[in-house]
Design an enzyme around this catalytic site. Structure first.
Site, PDB file in Angstrom:
ATOM      1  N   TRP A 289      26.163  33.404  76.729  1.00  0.00           N
ATOM      2  CA  TRP A 289      25.317  32.268  77.623  1.00  0.00           C
ATOM      3  C   TRP A 289      25.915  30.982  77.597  1.00  0.00           C
ATOM      4  O   TRP A 289      26.611  30.597  76.644  1.00  0.00           O
ATOM      5  CB  TRP A 289      24.078  32.142  77.196  1.00  0.00           C
ATOM      6  CG  TRP A 289      23.157  33.799  76.969  1.00  0.00           C
ATOM      7  CD1 TRP A 289      22.823  34.407  76.023  1.00  0.00           C
ATOM      8  CD2 TRP A 289      22.636  34.293  78.369  1.00  0.00           C
ATOM      9  NE1 TRP A 289      22.091  35.547  76.405  1.00  0.00           N
ATOM     10  CE2 TRP A 289      22.009  35.334  77.590  1.00  0.00           C
ATOM     11  CE3 TRP A 289      22.771  34.043  79.495  1.00  0.00           C
ATOM     12  CZ2 TRP A 289      21.289  36.423  78.471  1.00  0.00           C
ATOM     13  CZ3 TRP A 289      21.976  35.135  80.394  1.00  0.00           C
ATOM     14  CH2 TRP A 289      21.291  36.424  79.762  1.00  0.00           C
TER      15      TRP A 289
ATOM     16  N   ASN B 277       3.440  36.071  90.377  1.00  0.00           N
ATOM     17  CA  ASN B 277       4.445  36.932  89.835  1.00  0.00           C
ATOM     18  C   ASN B 277       5.748  37.025  90.524  1.00  0.00           C
ATOM     19  O   ASN B 277       6.896  37.148  90.115  1.00  0.00           O
ATOM     20  CB  ASN B 277       3.922  38.350  89.809  1.00  0.00           C
ATOM     21  CG  ASN B 277       5.043  39.529  89.374  1.00  0.00           C
ATOM     22  OD1 ASN B 277       5.195  39.262  88.159  1.00  0.00           O
ATOM     23  ND2 ASN B 277       5.358  40.374  90.301  1.00  0.00           N
TER      24      ASN B 277
HETATM   25  C1  FAD Z   1       9.242  36.532  83.748  1.00  0.00           C
HETATM   26  C2  FAD Z   1       7.734  37.086  83.811  1.00  0.00           C
HETATM   27  C3  FAD Z   1       7.033  36.758  82.707  1.00  0.00           C
HETATM   28  C4  FAD Z   1       5.660  37.177  82.897  1.00  0.00           C
HETATM   29  N1  FAD Z   1       4.966  36.669  81.953  1.00  0.00           N
HETATM   30  C5  FAD Z   1       3.594  37.218  81.868  1.00  0.00           C
HETATM   31  C6  FAD Z   1       2.674  36.777  80.825  1.00  0.00           C
HETATM   32  O1  FAD Z   1       2.746  35.942  79.897  1.00  0.00           O
HETATM   33  N2  FAD Z   1       1.514  37.448  80.806  1.00  0.00           N
HETATM   34  C7  FAD Z   1       0.885  38.183  82.079  1.00  0.00           C
HETATM   35  O2  FAD Z   1      -0.318  38.453  81.833  1.00  0.00           O
HETATM   36  N3  FAD Z   1       1.690  38.597  82.817  1.00  0.00           N
HETATM   37  C8  FAD Z   1       3.019  38.169  82.672  1.00  0.00           C
HETATM   38  N4  FAD Z   1       4.079  38.623  83.725  1.00  0.00           N
HETATM   39  C9  FAD Z   1       3.352  39.778  84.687  1.00  0.00           C
HETATM   40  C10 FAD Z   1       2.953  39.056  86.008  1.00  0.00           C
HETATM   41  O3  FAD Z   1       3.682  38.051  86.581  1.00  0.00           O
HETATM   42  C11 FAD Z   1       1.368  38.363  85.785  1.00  0.00           C
HETATM   43  O4  FAD Z   1       0.544  39.512  85.144  1.00  0.00           O
HETATM   44  C12 FAD Z   1       0.524  38.274  87.178  1.00  0.00           C
HETATM   45  O5  FAD Z   1       1.567  37.484  87.866  1.00  0.00           O
HETATM   46  C13 FAD Z   1      -0.700  37.749  86.690  1.00  0.00           C
HETATM   47  O6  FAD Z   1      -1.452  37.460  88.031  1.00  0.00           O
HETATM   48  P1  FAD Z   1      -2.751  38.390  88.385  1.00  0.00           P
HETATM   49  O7  FAD Z   1      -3.641  38.336  87.359  1.00  0.00           O
HETATM   50  O8  FAD Z   1      -3.062  37.657  89.916  1.00  0.00           O
HETATM   51  O9  FAD Z   1      -1.953  39.897  88.723  1.00  0.00           O
HETATM   52  P2  FAD Z   1      -2.436  40.925  89.619  1.00  0.00           P
HETATM   53  O10 FAD Z   1      -1.276  41.207  90.778  1.00  0.00           O
HETATM   54  O11 FAD Z   1      -3.749  41.046  90.036  1.00  0.00           O
HETATM   55  O12 FAD Z   1      -1.999  42.312  88.640  1.00  0.00           O
HETATM   56  C14 FAD Z   1      -3.216  42.633  87.810  1.00  0.00           C
HETATM   57  C15 FAD Z   1      -2.902  42.762  86.413  1.00  0.00           C
HETATM   58  O13 FAD Z   1      -1.934  43.622  86.141  1.00  0.00           O
HETATM   59  C16 FAD Z   1      -1.102  43.124  84.971  1.00  0.00           C
HETATM   60  N5  FAD Z   1       0.222  42.892  85.524  1.00  0.00           N
HETATM   61  C17 FAD Z   1       0.592  42.574  86.745  1.00  0.00           C
HETATM   62  N6  FAD Z   1       2.088  42.496  86.918  1.00  0.00           N
HETATM   63  C18 FAD Z   1       2.364  42.841  85.655  1.00  0.00           C
HETATM   64  C19 FAD Z   1       3.824  42.976  85.025  1.00  0.00           C
HETATM   65  N7  FAD Z   1       4.978  42.596  85.595  1.00  0.00           N
HETATM   66  N8  FAD Z   1       3.853  43.077  83.587  1.00  0.00           N
HETATM   67  C20 FAD Z   1       2.870  43.090  83.078  1.00  0.00           C
HETATM   68  N9  FAD Z   1       1.437  43.275  83.389  1.00  0.00           N
HETATM   69  C21 FAD Z   1       1.516  43.059  84.658  1.00  0.00           C
HETATM   70  C22 FAD Z   1      -1.468  41.601  84.578  1.00  0.00           C
HETATM   71  O14 FAD Z   1      -2.386  41.774  83.609  1.00  0.00           O
HETATM   72  C23 FAD Z   1      -2.349  41.087  85.961  1.00  0.00           C
HETATM   73  O15 FAD Z   1      -3.577  40.583  85.652  1.00  0.00           O
HETATM   74  C24 FAD Z   1       5.375  38.182  83.775  1.00  0.00           C
HETATM   75  C25 FAD Z   1       6.111  38.431  84.875  1.00  0.00           C
HETATM   76  C26 FAD Z   1       7.286  37.871  84.903  1.00  0.00           C
HETATM   77  C27 FAD Z   1       8.510  38.501  85.964  1.00  0.00           C
END
Ligand code: FAD
Length: 488
Positions: A328, A363
């Site tokens: 890195w 996301n």
């Molecule tokens: C680099 C990176 C870091 C992330 N860090 C986090 C974090 O710290 N906390 C977090 O909750 N999510 C994280 N996510 C996943 C995702 O981005 C968020 O859960 C989502 O944006 C939350 O918005 P929402 O509740 O409207 O999601 P929605 O699209 O409504 O999804 C419903 C639920 O599904 C779960 N979910 C959705 N996508 C993912 C995913 N890819 N991985 C795991 N769970 C998911 C979450 O609990 C979310 O609230 C991360 C994704 C990336 C790429």
């Protein structure tokens, strides 16, 4: 693997035995399994929450997350009061406090909900041991997932390391329905409560008392009511179109329930039930495809928690060990530019502004900025992982680590090698430049095409005090691929 704690037989000592419900990431009374089971034994159930310095003072803590936590505690305390009981707050190490508290009150048992995080598991074992040494009974439940670790395994009996087969297995397992919420509880007598002062019983502190400050409104207000209202709104207005809306950061097109899920303010059973009801009422294949896409997101959350539980070393570094040697860059200026949203790439800077100002990022943008940090700036994904934990109000070890390892290609499922072109991503997912203009208002007057392709001249950039691109995307992705060959 963490030891699962065992339910001990009850030994009633009075007509109204007292049960202490130790809350951690389960800040609700609706659809709470341990509470429902405890209520079958007694109405005298009192909640306890420990503000734990090992968590609050960790470098991965975010002010917005603590603000949300405190708001949820307030809401939970109010809910207990409405039912006739209390939520007791202590600023203490639970290993020290819980045995003392249970003894002082003559509690019959202490109950809690299990967690997949490594620290939580070590702490819980220490608490369980301390309680048992004093002859106190405990009871625990898995309740933060639809299916707990060990329930979703490959045919060979191993944990999954790839999402798609996990999802196929997870989806067909029978799903539990929500459990009933108690209508009344009994709390402590005044005499009992007086005994708590020497133990350090306190009011819910202000954020600044804990050394944090956050003065922005949170994307979702704290507490059960706000989460339930948001779920109802999402189901009524978005769920059936989620497959389209979820990718466009300018839209309010996702549930915004991530922080509520992280802190257990709403239960996965309740969400699942809402998807099943929506499915039964849906009138088109498109609607059903959208509902299933959202169910898959709920399964991603569970997948990453299972991974962390089965492979706790994920929290410390890359899943694939050759990646530990990845060469890195160490460029602190580039990292600071990324954190501050000053990379000169509009979609990246808009996303980082959303994160820094609200504590949340869409996301699609999380994936774009994570790819940019690792593949364009060629900086260690763990720097980005930590910065996200220091800023996200939904910051969650398993989901964040999983998202970063996925983006860095260091994780379980590295193929295909994913490198996002920030310009193509902006053109596809912010075609009108609406998201960029919201978060970078200084760029609002520019032509949409130039915003999306970054074709702003140095003079135009200087006129609005917007930086030149810190790196060249095409050159950097070639360089990343070259280095990747060394570790793949
Ligand atoms: C680099 C990176 C870091 C992330 N860090 C986090 C974090 O710290 N906390 C977090 O909750 N999510 C994280 N996510 C996943 C995702 O981005 C968020 O859960 C989502 O944006 C939350 O918005 P929402 O509740 O409207 O999601 P929605 O699209 O409504 O999804 C419903 C639920 O599904 C779960 N979910 C959705 N996508 C993912 C995913 N890819 N991985 C795991 N769970 C998911 C979450 O609990 C979310 O609230 C991360 C994704 C990336 C790429």
């Amino acid at each position: 693997m963490g030891e699962q704690l065992i339910l001990l037989p009850m030994s009633d000592q009075s007509d109204h035995p007292l049960i202490l419900l130790w809350h951690r990431r389960d800040l609700r009374l609706h659809d709470h399994l341990a509470l429902a089971k405890a209520r079958q034994k007694t109405a005298r159930i009192v909640g306890v929450f420990c503000l734990d310095n090992k968590i609050l003072q960790a470098k991965a803590m975010a002010p917005a997350r603590v603000a949300y936590l405190l708001g949820c505690l307030q809401s939970l305390q109010d809910h207990y009061q409405r039912l006739g009981s209390q939520l007791l707050i202590f600023h203490a190490d639970p290993v020290q406090l819980l045995p003392k508290l249970a003894n002082t009150l003559g509690a019959q048992r202490v109950v809690w909900t299990l967690d997949t995080e490594p620290y939580a598991q070590q702490r819980d074992l220490a608490v369980a041991q301390a309680l048992r040494e004093q002859g106190l009974a405990i009871a625990t439940e898995w309740d933060q997932l639809m299916h707990h670790p060990g329930e979703v395994l490959t045919q060979a009996g191993n944990p999954y390391t790839v999402y798609t087969p996990f999802w196929k297995n997870w989806r067909q397992l029978p799903k539990a329905s929500p459990v009933s919420t108690p209508k009344d509880l009994q709390g402590l007598s005044a005499a009992e409560q007086e005994k708590l002062d020497p133990l350090g019983l306190q009011a819910i502190p202000q954020l600044t008392d804990l050394g944090f400050s956050w003065d922005q409104p949170l994307p979702l207000a704290p507490g059960e009511e706000a989460a339930e209202e948001r779920l109802a709104w999402f189901v009524a207005n978005v769920l059936e179109e989620y497959q389209q809306t979820r990718n466009f950061p300018a839209l309010d097109g996702t549930s915004q329930l991530s922080a509520a899920l992280k802190f257990g303010v709403i239960s996965p059973r309740t969400l699942w039930q809402a998807t099943v009801a929506a499915w039964d009422q849906s009138r088109s294949e498109e609607a059903r495809a959208s509902i299933e896409t959202w169910q898959q997101e709920l399964a991603w959350r569970e997948f990453y928690q299972h991974c962390l539980y089965s492979f706790p070393a994920l929290a410390q570094g890359p899943y694939r060990s050759p990646f530990q040697e990845f060469p890195w860059e160490e460029n602190q200026d580039h990292f600071q530019a990324w954190c501050a949203g000053e990379t000169g790439y509009p979609i990246i800077d808009a996303a980082m502004a959303q994160l820094n100002q609200t504590g949340w990022m869409h996301n699609r943008c999380r994936m774009i900025v994570a790819s940019f940090l690792t593949k364009d700036l060629i900086l260690n994904w763990q720097w980005g992982e930590l910065y996200f934990m220091q800023t996200l109000y939904d910051g969650d070890l398993a989901a964040n680590n999983g998202g970063w390892q996925w983006s860095a290609s260091s994780g379980m499922d590295p193929k295909p090698l994913r490198i996002f072109n920030p310009y193509t991503q902006a053109q596809k997912f912010d075609p009108e430049g609406e998201y960029i203009r919201t978060w970078l208002p200084q760029l609002a007057p520019f032509d949409t095409g130039d915003l999306l392709t970054g074709k702003l001249s140095p003079i135009e950039r200087r006129a609005v005090n917007y930086p030149d691109p810190v790196v060249d995307h095409n050159q950097q992705q070639r360089e990343f691929k070259r280095r990747y060959q060394l570790v793949k």
